[in-house]
Design a protein around this motif. Structure first.
Motif, PDB file in Angstrom:
ATOM      1  N   ILE A  70       0.808  -1.215   0.000  1.00 23.54           N
ATOM      2  CA  ILE A  70       0.000   0.000   0.000  1.00 23.54           C
ATOM      3  C   ILE A  70       0.843   1.268   0.000  1.00 23.54           C
ATOM      4  CG2 ILE A  70      -2.019  -1.056   1.068  1.00 23.54           C
ATOM      5  CD1 ILE A  70      -1.127   0.034   3.748  1.00 23.54           C
ATOM      6  N   CYS A  71       2.165   1.143   0.160  1.00 20.69           N
ATOM      7  CA  CYS A  71       2.981   2.350   0.096  1.00 20.69           C
ATOM      8  C   CYS A  71       3.521   2.574  -1.314  1.00 20.69           C
ATOM      9  CB  CYS A  71       4.128   2.297   1.110  1.00 20.69           C
ATOM     10  SG  CYS A  71       5.394   1.091   0.762  1.00 20.69           S
ATOM     11  N   CYS A  72       3.177   1.675  -2.261  1.00 15.38           N
ATOM     12  CA  CYS A  72       3.658   1.879  -3.630  1.00 15.38           C
ATOM     13  C   CYS A  72       2.628   1.380  -4.636  1.00 15.38           C
ATOM     14  CB  CYS A  72       5.030   1.233  -3.842  1.00 15.38           C
ATOM     15  SG  CYS A  72       5.173  -0.437  -3.174  1.00 15.38           S
ATOM     16  N   THR A  73       2.643   0.080  -4.974  1.00 14.46           N
ATOM     17  CA  THR A  73       1.815  -0.405  -6.079  1.00 14.46           C
ATOM     18  C   THR A  73       0.322  -0.351  -5.786  1.00 14.46           C
ATOM     19  OG1 THR A  73       2.064  -2.676  -5.269  1.00 14.46           O
ATOM     20  CG2 THR A  73       3.624  -1.930  -6.932  1.00 14.46           C
ATOM     21  N   LEU A  74      -0.064  -0.432  -4.510  1.00 12.96           N
ATOM     22  CA  LEU A  74      -1.492  -0.430  -4.182  1.00 12.96           C
ATOM     23  C   LEU A  74      -1.939   0.884  -3.546  1.00 12.96           C
ATOM     24  CD1 LEU A  74      -2.103  -4.021  -2.749  1.00 12.96           C
ATOM     25  CD2 LEU A  74      -2.650  -3.132  -5.004  1.00 12.96           C
ATOM     26  N   THR A  99       1.769  -3.770   5.406  1.00  9.26           N
ATOM     27  CA  THR A  99       2.637  -4.936   5.363  1.00  9.26           C
ATOM     28  C   THR A  99       3.875  -4.694   6.227  1.00  9.26           C
ATOM     29  OG1 THR A  99       3.971  -6.331   3.909  1.00  9.26           O
ATOM     30  CG2 THR A  99       3.772  -4.048   3.296  1.00  9.26           C
ATOM     31  N   GLY A 100       4.509  -5.784   6.638  1.00  7.16           N
ATOM     32  CA  GLY A 100       5.670  -5.672   7.517  1.00  7.16           C
ATOM     33  C   GLY A 100       6.857  -4.974   6.904  1.00  7.16           C
ATOM     34  N   VAL A 101       6.842  -4.765   5.582  1.00  3.61           N
ATOM     35  CA  VAL A 101       7.975  -4.107   4.936  1.00  3.61           C
ATOM     36  C   VAL A 101       7.588  -2.728   4.390  1.00  3.61           C
ATOM     37  CG1 VAL A 101       9.132  -6.259   4.371  1.00  3.61           C
ATOM     38  CG2 VAL A 101       7.511  -5.291   2.741  1.00  3.61           C
ATOM     39  N   SER A 102       6.450  -2.202   4.837  1.00  2.00           N
ATOM     40  CA  SER A 102       6.020  -0.878   4.394  1.00  2.00           C
ATOM     41  C   SER A 102       6.697   0.216   5.206  1.00  2.00           C
ATOM     42  CB  SER A 102       4.502  -0.727   4.540  1.00  2.00           C
ATOM     43  OG  SER A 102       3.812  -1.486   3.596  1.00  2.00           O
ATOM     44  N   GLU A 103       6.950   1.347   4.556  1.00  6.25           N
ATOM     45  CA  GLU A 103       7.452   2.527   5.239  1.00  6.25           C
ATOM     46  C   GLU A 103       6.254   3.412   5.567  1.00  6.25           C
ATOM     47  OE1 GLU A 103      10.531   4.341   2.903  1.00  6.25           O
ATOM     48  OE2 GLU A 103      11.392   2.384   2.402  1.00  6.25           O
ATOM     49  N   PRO A 104       5.972   3.651   6.845  1.00  2.00           N
ATOM     50  CA  PRO A 104       4.739   4.343   7.225  1.00  2.00           C
ATOM     51  C   PRO A 104       4.598   5.748   6.651  1.00  2.00           C
ATOM     52  CG  PRO A 104       6.207   4.059   9.111  1.00  2.00           C
ATOM     53  CD  PRO A 104       6.748   3.209   8.012  1.00  2.00           C
ATOM     54  N   MET A 105       5.711   6.450   6.432  1.00  2.00           N
ATOM     55  CA  MET A 105       5.591   7.798   5.882  1.00  2.00           C
ATOM     56  C   MET A 105       4.925   7.786   4.509  1.00  2.00           C
ATOM     57  SD  MET A 105       8.464  10.737   5.036  1.00  2.00           S
ATOM     58  CE  MET A 105       8.751  11.183   6.746  1.00  2.00           C
ATOM     59  N   GLN A 106       5.283   6.799   3.678  1.00  2.00           N
ATOM     60  CA  GLN A 106       4.703   6.728   2.345  1.00  2.00           C
ATOM     61  C   GLN A 106       3.209   6.446   2.401  1.00  2.00           C
ATOM     62  OE1 GLN A 106       6.932   4.029  -0.099  1.00  2.00           O
ATOM     63  NE2 GLN A 106       8.845   5.156   0.128  1.00  2.00           N
TER      64      GLN A 106
END
Length: 395
Positions: A70-74, A99-106
């Protein structure tokens, strides 16, 4: 519609937290958006099972966003789903598990985007980011900071081109949080927990830190807090505060040997000596004495644990280019950060007079704004020894 964003590294306990919140909604009508990188969305299945035992299941809705992040493709999908849920007016609160590999700022920046429905509306007019919660596995916190692994090595579903590492991502998630849940704290005594809490406070000076067992936390402690502010989040990292205000250790962090200090100098580093410093204290993947992008992996052996170092560096022979020094746990990255303002004609500076005055404040003598300014945060750092080693690297 108030929104909570839940972040945390793989296995930290995000789904357990969601299940706990769903079991203790206290009459609040919750919608949930979960995001999982894998095609088989195990987190969503667990949440569905949790909902089966809820008497209020008709008041809840679960939306799955899978096969992407959800921080990029979705990101567009997230925008549309949040808009739809907000417009329905059927819910009092929205929980988003990234997801566990998402960056919350994005993910948070999604709330500043325009809604793509022809209305010229912005998501922030319909939904408000209320709280950013980061779940941290207490048992794995230090091991993850010291890890040399990339995300791909931890999770085979990560894209091959994703070269981020575990320590960097954990630091991003911690620094951006309003509330940090130090989860799985059951096996720690009071002194050990206090030391971990002090470390988290030093990395994020604004966040509230709560120790939890199996994600059990009072909903009112993290829901409806109104703590989120993008402006505050961007200045919360402890290294930024140290750079602005100078090194300081609060009594509670000093007691556990946790602190920060700022290394400053107005002479350039000698490329060869700096390279020797790196090879003495780090294992270099791509040992290069210049400012080409390179990774240095390892730990500051003999300096005790430096959890993070951030700042600017001046390298002799690259006198017009500012160097970016960024270290999280066992990984150090050094690369170009753009030109020093001393190397840029004043007519190319920002027009705002306050900004120009801020630039001039960094000027000193013939060096202009060229300088070494590095913030170290860590545990039992040998400051004098580290300062002496860095001084030896100067021209």
């Amino acid at each position: 519609l108030p929104v909570m964003l839940i972040s945390g590294f793989l296995g930290a306990g995000k789904t357990t937290l969601l299940r706990h919140l769903l079991s203790n909604t206290e009459g609040v009508r919750c919608a949930i958006i979960v995001n999982d990188m894998a095609e088989l969305n195990i987190d969503a299945a667990l949440l569905k099972n949790a909902r089966l035992v809820q008497a209020t299941q008709a008041q809840e809705e679960l939306v799955e966003l899978s096969n992407g992040c959800i921080c990029c493709t979705l990101r567009g999908d997230l925008l549309r789903e949040v808009t739809r849920l907000a417009k329905s007016r059927a819910f009092d609160y929205l929980l988003i598990e990234s997801t566990g590999v998402s960056e919350p700022m994005q993910v948070a920046e999604t709330f500043t985007l325009d809604v793509d429905d022809g209305s010229q509306a912005e998501l922030k007019d319909m939904a408000t980011l209320d709280t950013c919660v980061t779940v941290v596995d207490a048992a794995q916190l230090m091991a993850n900071f010291e890890s040399l692994q990339t995300l791909k090595q931890r999770d085979p579903d990560i894209a091959d081109e994703d070269d981020r590492n575990v320590a960097d991502l954990m630091l991003d998630q911690i620094e951006f949080a309003d509330v940090i849940l130090l989860n799985k704290a059951r096996d720690f005594d009071a002194a050990e927990l206090a030391r971990l809490e002090a470390l988290l406070h030093s990395l994020n000076t604004e966040a509230k830190v709560i120790a939890t067992k199996e994600g059990a936390v009072a909903p009112k402690a993290i829901m409806g807090t109104g703590r989120f502010s993008l402006e505050k989040a961007e200045t919360a990292p402890g290294w930024l505060k140290a750079m602005r205000e100078g090194e300081s250790a609060t009594p509670e962090t000093e007691e556990y040997g946790i602190g920060s200090f700022v290394y400053r100098a107005r002479r350039p580093f000698h490329p060869g000596r700096l390279h020797s410093f790196f090879t003495s204290y780090f294992t270099l993947q791509q040992p290069q004495p210049d400012l080409d992008e390179s990774d240095s992996e390892g730990g500051m052996h003999g300096m005790h644990l430096t959890v993070t170092t951030q700042g600017f560096m001046w390298l002799a022979g690259r006198d017009d280019m500012m160097g970016d020094w960024s270290q999280a746990g066992g990984t150090l990255r050094v690369g170009p950060a753009g030109p020093w303002f001393a190397a840029v004609p004043e007519e190319a500076w920002p027009d705002d007079e306050r900004a120009r005055a801020g630039i001039r404040k960094d000027f000193e003598g013939d060096a202009g704004d060229r300088r070494q300014e590095l913030v170290f945060i860590g545990i039992d750092i040998k400051r004098e020894m580290l300062t002496e080693e860095l001084n030896r690297c100067l021209m």
